[in-house]
Each structure stands twice: as structure tokens, then as C-alpha cells.
Design a protein around this motif. Structure first.
Motif, PDB file in Angstrom:
ATOM      1  N   CYS A 168       0.803  -1.228   0.000  1.00 17.72           N
ATOM      2  CA  CYS A 168       0.000   0.000   0.000  1.00 17.72           C
ATOM      3  C   CYS A 168       0.833   1.273   0.000  1.00 17.72           C
ATOM      4  O   CYS A 168       0.387   2.295  -0.492  1.00 17.72           O
ATOM      5  CB  CYS A 168      -1.039  -0.024   1.106  1.00 17.72           C
ATOM      6  SG  CYS A 168      -0.336  -0.161   2.740  1.00 17.72           S
ATOM      7  N   SER A 176     -17.351   2.867  11.144  1.00 21.90           N
ATOM      8  CA  SER A 176     -16.570   3.239  12.325  1.00 21.90           C
ATOM      9  C   SER A 176     -17.181   2.682  13.603  1.00 21.90           C
ATOM     10  O   SER A 176     -16.478   2.346  14.551  1.00 21.90           O
ATOM     11  CB  SER A 176     -16.407   4.758  12.417  1.00 21.90           C
ATOM     12  OG  SER A 176     -17.634   5.352  12.770  1.00 21.90           O
ATOM     13  N   PRO A 202     -17.091  -2.140  12.685  1.00 22.22           N
ATOM     14  CA  PRO A 202     -16.383  -2.543  11.465  1.00 22.22           C
ATOM     15  C   PRO A 202     -16.644  -4.001  11.069  1.00 22.22           C
ATOM     16  O   PRO A 202     -16.816  -4.292   9.889  1.00 22.22           O
ATOM     17  CB  PRO A 202     -14.907  -2.365  11.838  1.00 22.22           C
ATOM     18  CG  PRO A 202     -14.896  -1.480  13.016  1.00 22.22           C
ATOM     19  CD  PRO A 202     -16.174  -1.696  13.731  1.00 22.22           C
ATOM     20  N   ASP A 209     -11.485   1.514   3.893  1.00 22.61           N
ATOM     21  CA  ASP A 209     -10.234   1.679   4.651  1.00 22.61           C
ATOM     22  C   ASP A 209      -9.590   3.047   4.418  1.00 22.61           C
ATOM     23  O   ASP A 209      -8.667   3.426   5.137  1.00 22.61           O
ATOM     24  CB  ASP A 209      -9.257   0.536   4.360  1.00 22.61           C
ATOM     25  CG  ASP A 209      -9.048   0.328   2.880  1.00 22.61           C
ATOM     26  OD1 ASP A 209      -9.807   0.917   2.104  1.00 22.61           O
ATOM     27  OD2 ASP A 209      -8.122  -0.414   2.504  1.00 22.61           O
ATOM     28  N   GLU A 210     -10.096   3.787   3.431  1.00 24.65           N
ATOM     29  CA  GLU A 210      -9.557   5.136   3.195  1.00 24.65           C
ATOM     30  C   GLU A 210     -10.381   6.204   3.916  1.00 24.65           C
ATOM     31  O   GLU A 210     -10.070   7.386   3.837  1.00 24.65           O
ATOM     32  CB  GLU A 210      -9.519   5.427   1.684  1.00 24.65           C
ATOM     33  CG  GLU A 210      -8.548   4.507   0.957  1.00 24.65           C
ATOM     34  CD  GLU A 210      -8.474   4.809  -0.539  1.00 24.65           C
ATOM     35  OE1 GLU A 210      -7.675   5.685  -0.911  1.00 24.65           O
ATOM     36  OE2 GLU A 210      -9.201   4.174  -1.317  1.00 24.65           O
ATOM     37  N   LYS A 226     -10.600   6.553   7.032  1.00 21.91           N
ATOM     38  CA  LYS A 226      -9.982   6.924   8.311  1.00 21.91           C
ATOM     39  C   LYS A 226      -9.178   8.218   8.188  1.00 21.91           C
ATOM     40  O   LYS A 226      -8.853   8.857   9.176  1.00 21.91           O
ATOM     41  CB  LYS A 226      -9.062   5.788   8.782  1.00 21.91           C
ATOM     42  CG  LYS A 226      -9.801   4.621   9.391  1.00 21.91           C
ATOM     43  CD  LYS A 226      -8.868   3.436   9.617  1.00 21.91           C
ATOM     44  CE  LYS A 226      -8.669   2.647   8.346  1.00 21.91           C
ATOM     45  NZ  LYS A 226      -7.783   1.484   8.461  1.00 21.91           N
TER      46      LYS A 226
END
Lengths: 197, 197
Positions: A117, B100, B103, B170-171, B173
Motif C-alpha cells: 500500500c 466506524s 467494522p 479503509d480510506e 480513516k
DNA sequence: TGACTGACAGATATTGAAATCTGTCAGCGC
DNA sequence: GCGCTGACAGATTTCAATATCTGTCAGTCA
């Protein structure tokens, strides 16, 4: 004849891609790569500290190959709006071509990229910078009117995610894909466009 | 007292969600659901023809809950641009809140949804129709100027994929998420906006 | 000396037998 | 009759023994 070819990182990467193509991501091992190179697997570890770093290097090479044609476009001359459109079309078309030509290998690279990543992050930032460069040209030309070039570049990049992110690859089979992409591009370019006054 | 509760599809779905929460997607079996309901698993098959259809129904219920608050907004009165912005914020924020807060359960629903692709397709079409309705109002108000309402609605939907599709969860955050989303929304609304003449 | 080997320990993957699950249906009891 | 049960066949999953792989390093050879 140069019969004994020296073991270089580059040669290892080439052979690793070959092994990945033949064995698939799940089955390809460092031992397989070493066998294909006709060396012991210890030798591979002399050039790459771990299997993960080898995979990361393969991912990086692949991403670099995908984005190579874009570098030229972003540094081209000519009107920014047309150039931005061409750049975005080239990016998305390259991905879509890859998946249709060799879906298995595309899935392999996609998984590699997901693992690596940090490499992907750098790649994305590079792409956003290229978009920013084109938008910046457009602002100078008076064709675009944006408050924040970098933020707009990111927005453009993110807005086209559906057409370039591998996670959406299964939706690229849609026969209306081109029409839909055209509509999106038109909307985005209209959003950047300087208003006549 | 109504001690013997009848076995309804609704009750099965509720208990199935509970079982999914406790056992996780991979471990939850039809036998587990039946045990939790205190019936034989044959009874569950009386209401759902297969495990897949049961899972599909759970996915549908979840998607309906996510999109429920959106129905109101799309049918609201008031200026279309603000309404579209509110609608998009509500959609994306709902997804981001879900991931959030829980999850694991989000991942479970995401996998369910991936399996039940016909249900997801219908859900997406419903969302695009709502966007189209708001854009259509905007055109009537003179706030928006678009060539093809439906195509624009799809483009808006697709442009925001990164902020609502679970594949990009996952992006979410990223601490700059809100700022980036604001930039994207501004660009999109500007793309729809009628030009002063 | 420095690139390479090959044996090794611990981690990971494979395999096949046993257990469990899915989906069906004849039959039970209300 | 109707809703449910529980036994069943075939498919799938689990589990533990076995095999293979990763990463290291002392030692070989040019």
C-alpha cells in the motif's frame, strides 16, 4: 558468448513476473523464482530482503508501466481541458484494457498492489500531481477557474475512481461504459471551467 | 401471554442478523439460526428456499435501512443544490458511521451485498433515481443546467463512489476526509450549476 | 573477498479422513 | 390439513498429520 548471466534485481523481477503468470499469485514461491533463475533461493534473498519486498518491487514496476504514457501527456503542450480529458481517458482506458486482455494477471497485480500500500500511495500521489499540473496550466490559460489546484486535482482523481480502481473492474464490462464515462468527464470539466463574464 | 411466537420471515431475519453478529459471516449456519429460533432448520427452509436467499434478504433489509433517511430528503422541498448536497452528505456519512461504529458487522454486510448483486443493483438504481429527481427539481428551479438528467444523476453517483462504496472503506480513516469530500461536492455542484448569462 | 550454496528452525500450506452443513421429504401431531 | 420435525444424501468444512516454504547463516568456491 555471455553464457553466465549475472543475477540482478531487474532479472529477478522479470522472472518473478513470469513465475506469477505461470503459477498464479497464491502458488508462486521464492523457491519457484529461484528454480526458474537456476540459483538457490538464498541468492534471491541477497537482492530482496523478503518475499514481501520482492512482491512490492513487482507491483511498483507494474504501476510504473501503467502510468508511463501519462507522464508525456501531462508535460505536453496544448489546451489544458483537452489535455486533462485525454489524460483521464488514457489512464482509465489503460486499466480497462489490462483487465480485458489478461484478467488473471490483472487480479494478480491488483492483489500485489493491495499488499504494497505504501507503493500505491506514492503512485496515487504522483497521478494527482500530474492532474494538478494540467489544471494549473488551465488556470494560466484562463480555461479553468479553481480555488485550490491541489484540492481540485484530488477531487478529479477521486471522482474517476470507479473507472480506474481495480475494485470496480467487474463493472467495466457494461456496454454503456464509454457513454457513462463521457458523461462523468463532461460534468467534471464543466466543474473546472472558467465562467464567461 | 403470547408465549408461542409464530415463525415469520421477519423474525427469522432479525435472528439471522443476531447470529451473524455473534458468529460472524463465515461461521453462521442455517442450523445456528434455527437453534437460535428454537426450531428445526427445516422450518427455516419453509420461509426461505435457500441459505443464499436468506442472506440476500438480510442484505436487502440492511440496504433499505441505510437508504431510508434519503427518501425523505429527495422528496423534500427547498433549493435543489442544497438538497442534493445534503442527500450526498447523508448517504456517505451514513456509510462512514456504520463502518466506524461496528467494522466487523460492516464487513459482514459488505460481503453479503457482494453476493447479492441483483439486490445491490436495484438499490443503486433507486439511489440514482433519487438523485435524478433532485436534479430534475433543480433544472425546473433554474439552478441546474444539464443536458440529460438521468446521465448526470449517474455521473454524480459514480463520482462519489469513493466516499460510499465499502471497497474504499479503509480510506475513510483519513483525517482530511471531510475536507476532501467538500472539495469533491463543490466541484460536482459547480458542474451542474446553470451559468449566468 | 564476496557471490553463492544448502542445511536448518520456525511458519505456512496441503491433504485426506471425519465432522458438519445444506437442502429434501416422508411422516408426526395439533 | 398445516406447520413442523428429524433422518438422510451429497456437498462443504474442519482438523491434525505431513509436506513445503520463508528467512538465516556458516561454509564453499572462484
Amino acid at each position: 558468448m555471455n553464457e553466465v548471466v549475472v543475477l540482478t534485481p531487474e532479472r529477478i523481477l522479470e522472472v518473478t513476473e513470469d513465475v506469477l503468470r505461470r503459477f498464479g499469485l497464491a502458488k508462486a514461491t521464492v523457491v519457484d523464482v529461484a528454480r526458474a533463475l537456476d540459483v538457490s533461493h538464498g541468492s534471491v534473498y541477497r537482492h530482496f530482503p523478503s518475499k514481501a519486498s520482492l512482491r512490492e518491487a513487482v507491483a511498483k514496476r507494474w504501476l510504473a508501466r501503467v502510468s508511463a504514457p501519462l507522464d508525456e501527456i501531462s508535460e505536453d503542450k496544448g489546451p489544458a481541458p483537452a489535455r486533462l480529458e485525454r489524460w483521464l481517458r488514457t489512464l482509465c482506458f489503460a486499466k480497462q484494457k489490462k483487465v480485458s486482455e489478461d484478467p488473471e494477471m490483472f487480479m494478480t497485480y491488483m492483489t500485489l498492489a493491495r499488499e504494497a500500500c505504501s507503493v500505491v500511495k506514492a503512485y496515487k500521489e504522483g497521478l494527482v500531481d500530474q492532474i494538478a499540473a494540467i489544471i494549473s496550466d488551465g488556470v494560466k490559460e484562463g480555461a479553468f477557474d479553481v480555488a485550490d489546484v491541489k484540492a481540485s486535482a484530488r477531487a478529479i482523481y477521486e471522482a474517476t475512481i470507479r473507472y480506474q480502481h481495480p475494485a470496480h473492474a467487474d463493472e467495466w464490462k457494461d456496454p454503456d461504459l464509454a457513454v457513462r464515462f463521457d458523461a462523468l468527464l463532461a460534468l467534471l470539466l464543466r466543474g473546472l471551467e472558467a465562467r464567461k463574464r
